[in-house]
Design a protein around this motif. Sequence first.
Motif, PDB file in Angstrom:
ATOM      1  N   LEU A  30       0.845  -1.199   0.000  1.00  0.00           N
ATOM      2  CA  LEU A  30       0.000   0.000   0.000  1.00  0.00           C
ATOM      3  C   LEU A  30       0.882   1.251   0.000  1.00  0.00           C
ATOM      4  O   LEU A  30       0.619   2.212  -0.712  1.00  0.00           O
ATOM      5  CB  LEU A  30      -0.921  -0.014   1.222  1.00  0.00           C
ATOM      6  CG  LEU A  30      -2.046  -1.063   1.168  1.00  0.00           C
ATOM      7  CD1 LEU A  30      -2.632  -1.307   2.554  1.00  0.00           C
ATOM      8  CD2 LEU A  30      -3.130  -0.634   0.190  1.00  0.00           C
ATOM      9  N   ARG A  31       1.950   1.216   0.753  1.00  0.00           N
ATOM     10  CA  ARG A  31       2.847   2.385   0.846  1.00  0.00           C
ATOM     11  C   ARG A  31       3.545   2.633  -0.501  1.00  0.00           C
ATOM     12  O   ARG A  31       3.742   3.772  -0.921  1.00  0.00           O
ATOM     13  CB  ARG A  31       3.893   2.135   1.945  1.00  0.00           C
ATOM     14  CG  ARG A  31       4.684   3.358   2.344  1.00  0.00           C
ATOM     15  CD  ARG A  31       5.561   3.108   3.590  1.00  0.00           C
ATOM     16  NE  ARG A  31       6.608   2.108   3.343  1.00  0.00           N
ATOM     17  CZ  ARG A  31       6.646   0.891   3.878  1.00  0.00           C
ATOM     18  NH1 ARG A  31       5.672   0.521   4.694  1.00  0.00           N
ATOM     19  NH2 ARG A  31       7.617   0.041   3.627  1.00  0.00           N
ATOM     20  N   TYR A  32       3.876   1.560  -1.201  1.00  0.00           N
ATOM     21  CA  TYR A  32       4.597   1.736  -2.475  1.00  0.00           C
ATOM     22  C   TYR A  32       3.686   2.292  -3.575  1.00  0.00           C
ATOM     23  O   TYR A  32       4.144   3.020  -4.452  1.00  0.00           O
ATOM     24  CB  TYR A  32       5.156   0.397  -2.966  1.00  0.00           C
ATOM     25  CG  TYR A  32       6.212  -0.234  -2.091  1.00  0.00           C
ATOM     26  CD1 TYR A  32       6.370  -1.615  -2.058  1.00  0.00           C
ATOM     27  CD2 TYR A  32       7.054   0.529  -1.292  1.00  0.00           C
ATOM     28  CE1 TYR A  32       7.342  -2.224  -1.265  1.00  0.00           C
ATOM     29  CE2 TYR A  32       8.022  -0.057  -0.489  1.00  0.00           C
ATOM     30  CZ  TYR A  32       8.156  -1.442  -0.472  1.00  0.00           C
ATOM     31  OH  TYR A  32       9.113  -2.039   0.305  1.00  0.00           O
ATOM     32  N   ASN A  33       2.419   1.943  -3.538  1.00  0.00           N
ATOM     33  CA  ASN A  33       1.595   2.221  -4.727  1.00  0.00           C
ATOM     34  C   ASN A  33       0.408   3.144  -4.500  1.00  0.00           C
ATOM     35  O   ASN A  33      -0.181   3.624  -5.479  1.00  0.00           O
ATOM     36  CB  ASN A  33       1.049   0.893  -5.286  1.00  0.00           C
ATOM     37  CG  ASN A  33       2.152   0.036  -5.884  1.00  0.00           C
ATOM     38  OD1 ASN A  33       2.798   0.423  -6.859  1.00  0.00           O
ATOM     39  ND2 ASN A  33       2.411  -1.105  -5.273  1.00  0.00           N
ATOM     40  N   TYR A  34       0.018   3.382  -3.234  1.00  0.00           N
ATOM     41  CA  TYR A  34      -1.258   4.075  -3.019  1.00  0.00           C
ATOM     42  C   TYR A  34      -1.129   5.345  -2.176  1.00  0.00           C
ATOM     43  O   TYR A  34      -2.060   5.742  -1.498  1.00  0.00           O
ATOM     44  CB  TYR A  34      -2.301   3.083  -2.464  1.00  0.00           C
ATOM     45  CG  TYR A  34      -2.604   2.061  -3.541  1.00  0.00           C
ATOM     46  CD1 TYR A  34      -2.005   0.807  -3.538  1.00  0.00           C
ATOM     47  CD2 TYR A  34      -3.381   2.409  -4.654  1.00  0.00           C
ATOM     48  CE1 TYR A  34      -2.213  -0.098  -4.587  1.00  0.00           C
ATOM     49  CE2 TYR A  34      -3.591   1.511  -5.695  1.00  0.00           C
ATOM     50  CZ  TYR A  34      -2.999   0.272  -5.664  1.00  0.00           C
ATOM     51  OH  TYR A  34      -3.175  -0.601  -6.701  1.00  0.00           O
ATOM     52  N   ASP A  64       8.438  10.713 -13.167  1.00  0.00           N
ATOM     53  CA  ASP A  64       8.425  10.817 -11.689  1.00  0.00           C
ATOM     54  C   ASP A  64       7.426   9.859 -11.037  1.00  0.00           C
ATOM     55  O   ASP A  64       7.309   9.803  -9.820  1.00  0.00           O
ATOM     56  CB  ASP A  64       8.167  12.269 -11.242  1.00  0.00           C
ATOM     57  CG  ASP A  64       6.752  12.722 -11.586  1.00  0.00           C
ATOM     58  OD1 ASP A  64       6.308  13.715 -11.012  1.00  0.00           O
ATOM     59  OD2 ASP A  64       6.095  12.051 -12.417  1.00  0.00           O
ATOM     60  N   MET A  65       6.716   9.071 -11.859  1.00  0.00           N
ATOM     61  CA  MET A  65       5.862   8.007 -11.284  1.00  0.00           C
ATOM     62  C   MET A  65       6.665   6.703 -11.150  1.00  0.00           C
ATOM     63  O   MET A  65       6.178   5.726 -10.589  1.00  0.00           O
ATOM     64  CB  MET A  65       4.634   7.755 -12.172  1.00  0.00           C
ATOM     65  CG  MET A  65       3.676   8.914 -12.246  1.00  0.00           C
ATOM     66  SD  MET A  65       2.760   9.128 -10.698  1.00  0.00           S
ATOM     67  CE  MET A  65       2.173  10.813 -10.918  1.00  0.00           C
ATOM     68  N   LYS A  66       7.875   6.731 -11.723  1.00  0.00           N
ATOM     69  CA  LYS A  66       8.742   5.535 -11.594  1.00  0.00           C
ATOM     70  C   LYS A  66       9.530   5.707 -10.297  1.00  0.00           C
ATOM     71  O   LYS A  66      10.545   6.405 -10.264  1.00  0.00           O
ATOM     72  CB  LYS A  66       9.643   5.422 -12.823  1.00  0.00           C
ATOM     73  CG  LYS A  66       8.815   5.228 -14.105  1.00  0.00           C
ATOM     74  CD  LYS A  66       9.648   5.106 -15.355  1.00  0.00           C
ATOM     75  CE  LYS A  66       8.754   4.869 -16.572  1.00  0.00           C
ATOM     76  NZ  LYS A  66       9.508   4.770 -17.833  1.00  0.00           N
ATOM     77  N   SER A  69      -1.583  11.672 -12.549  1.00  0.00           N
ATOM     78  CA  SER A  69      -1.247  10.638 -11.558  1.00  0.00           C
ATOM     79  C   SER A  69      -1.996   9.351 -11.892  1.00  0.00           C
ATOM     80  O   SER A  69      -3.060   9.361 -12.518  1.00  0.00           O
ATOM     81  CB  SER A  69      -1.632  11.127 -10.146  1.00  0.00           C
ATOM     82  OG  SER A  69      -1.318  10.123  -9.198  1.00  0.00           O
ATOM     83  N   ILE A  70      -1.452   8.217 -11.446  1.00  0.00           N
ATOM     84  CA  ILE A  70      -1.956   6.911 -11.877  1.00  0.00           C
ATOM     85  C   ILE A  70      -3.336   6.586 -11.313  1.00  0.00           C
ATOM     86  O   ILE A  70      -4.251   6.170 -12.041  1.00  0.00           O
ATOM     87  CB  ILE A  70      -0.951   5.800 -11.506  1.00  0.00           C
ATOM     88  CG1 ILE A  70       0.371   6.064 -12.232  1.00  0.00           C
ATOM     89  CG2 ILE A  70      -1.495   4.420 -11.870  1.00  0.00           C
ATOM     90  CD1 ILE A  70       1.525   5.241 -11.740  1.00  0.00           C
ATOM     91  N   ALA A  88      -0.651   8.083  -6.171  1.00  0.00           N
ATOM     92  CA  ALA A  88      -2.039   8.378  -5.791  1.00  0.00           C
ATOM     93  C   ALA A  88      -2.072   9.837  -5.358  1.00  0.00           C
ATOM     94  O   ALA A  88      -2.134  10.154  -4.165  1.00  0.00           O
ATOM     95  CB  ALA A  88      -2.478   7.468  -4.659  1.00  0.00           C
ATOM     96  N   ASP A  89      -1.962  10.733  -6.352  1.00  0.00           N
ATOM     97  CA  ASP A  89      -1.946  12.174  -6.053  1.00  0.00           C
ATOM     98  C   ASP A  89      -3.129  12.814  -6.773  1.00  0.00           C
ATOM     99  O   ASP A  89      -3.112  12.988  -7.997  1.00  0.00           O
ATOM    100  CB  ASP A  89      -0.632  12.810  -6.537  1.00  0.00           C
ATOM    101  CG  ASP A  89      -0.569  14.295  -6.203  1.00  0.00           C
ATOM    102  OD1 ASP A  89       0.542  14.857  -6.236  1.00  0.00           O
ATOM    103  OD2 ASP A  89      -1.640  14.884  -5.907  1.00  0.00           O
TER     104      ASP A  89
END
Length: 272
Positions: free
Chosen positions: A28-32, A253-255, A44-45, A37-38
Motif C-alpha cells: 500500500l505504501r509503495y503504490n497508493y 516521476d511516477m517511476k 497521476s496513476i 495516488a496524487d
Amino acid sequence: EFGSDSIVPVSVAAMKEYYKQFDPRSYLRYNYIPPRADFTRTDSIVPWKLSCLHRAFQEGDVHGRTLIDIGSGPTIYQLLSACEHFSNIIMTDFLEVNRQEIRRWLHGEPDTFDWTAFLQHACELEGKGCSWPEKAKRLRTAIHDVIPIDVHSPNPLHPYSLPELADCLVSSFCLEAVSPDRTSFQKALTNLGTLLKPNGHFLMIGALDESYYQVADGVHIPVVPVDQEFVSATLKSCGYEICTFQCYTLPQDMKVGVDDVAGIFFVKAKKK
Ligand SMILES: Nc1ncnc2c1ncn2[C@@H]1O[C@@H](CSCCNC[C@@H]2Cc3ccc([N+](=O)[O-])cc3CN2)[C@@H](O)[C@H]1O
C-alpha cells in the motif's frame, strides 16, 4: 548469465512461494500514496484508473447483481464505481493477510489504510454531491464476502461454490503478477471465464511491460511482461470481445523504484 536482480520463475508453485513474502502495508505504501495516488495531479496513476472505471460503468451497459473482484489484494479503490451498480460484490485474494486487511477496513477497525481521498475523488467523478462517508457506507454494504481464490485452479474459488455466476468480473494488477509466463496467464484467464455469465463484462487493469515489483523491503516478485497486443489477443482467444482498451504511460516521476512498470492498461471486455 542473469543480472543480479533478475528473477527466473519456473512454475506456478514458485510464484506461490514468492507470495509468502507479500507485505500488504508495504504494498500500500509503495503504490497508493503520492505521487502514484496524487489527486491534485491529472497525470497521476490512481486518478487515471478511477476515471477509467467510472466511465466504464457510466456507459450503462455494465449491470447486474453479482460482481467478483479477482485478486483484490489489500485494496478497495477498484470497487468505488462498481458499488453503485452491483448489490452483491465478492472480493477475493490468495493471501489471508490481504483478506484480513480488507475485513478490518470493512469493519471500520482502527489503524487501517486511509482511503478517504480515493472515496472523495470517486464522489467528485460521480458529481451527485454524495459525501465520502456515504460512499464508504455504500461500498461496505455492497461487499458481501471476502474469500480465497487461486486463478491457477480450474475452479478458482474452490471450495466456495457460487450460488450464481457473476454478471461482472473486475481484476487489478493480478494475472500478470501471479503468472510465471504468458501461457499460464492465458490459462488463468480461461479458469476465470468459468465464473462469468455469457454477455457478462470483464474489467481488467494491469501493468504493461513489468518484469518485477517489490512486495516488502528487498523482496521482489517476478511479473510476466505483457503488452496491449498480447492482452487483447488473449481475451479474444478466451471468447471475449474488446469494448474498450486504454493505455497510460508512466511519467518519469511516477517511476519510484518499486517496480519497472512502463504503463498501465484498462480493458473493458464482454464475454460472448
Ligand atoms: N494464484 C493466485 N490467484 C489469485 N490471486 C493471487 C494468486 N497469487 C497471488 N495472488 C494475489 O494477487 C496479488 C495482487 S497484487 C499484485 C501486484 N501487481 C504488481 C504491482 C501492482 C501495481 C499497482 C499500482 C501501480 N501503479 O503504477 O500505480 C503499479 C503496479 C505494478 N506493481 C496479491 O494480492 C496476491 O495475494
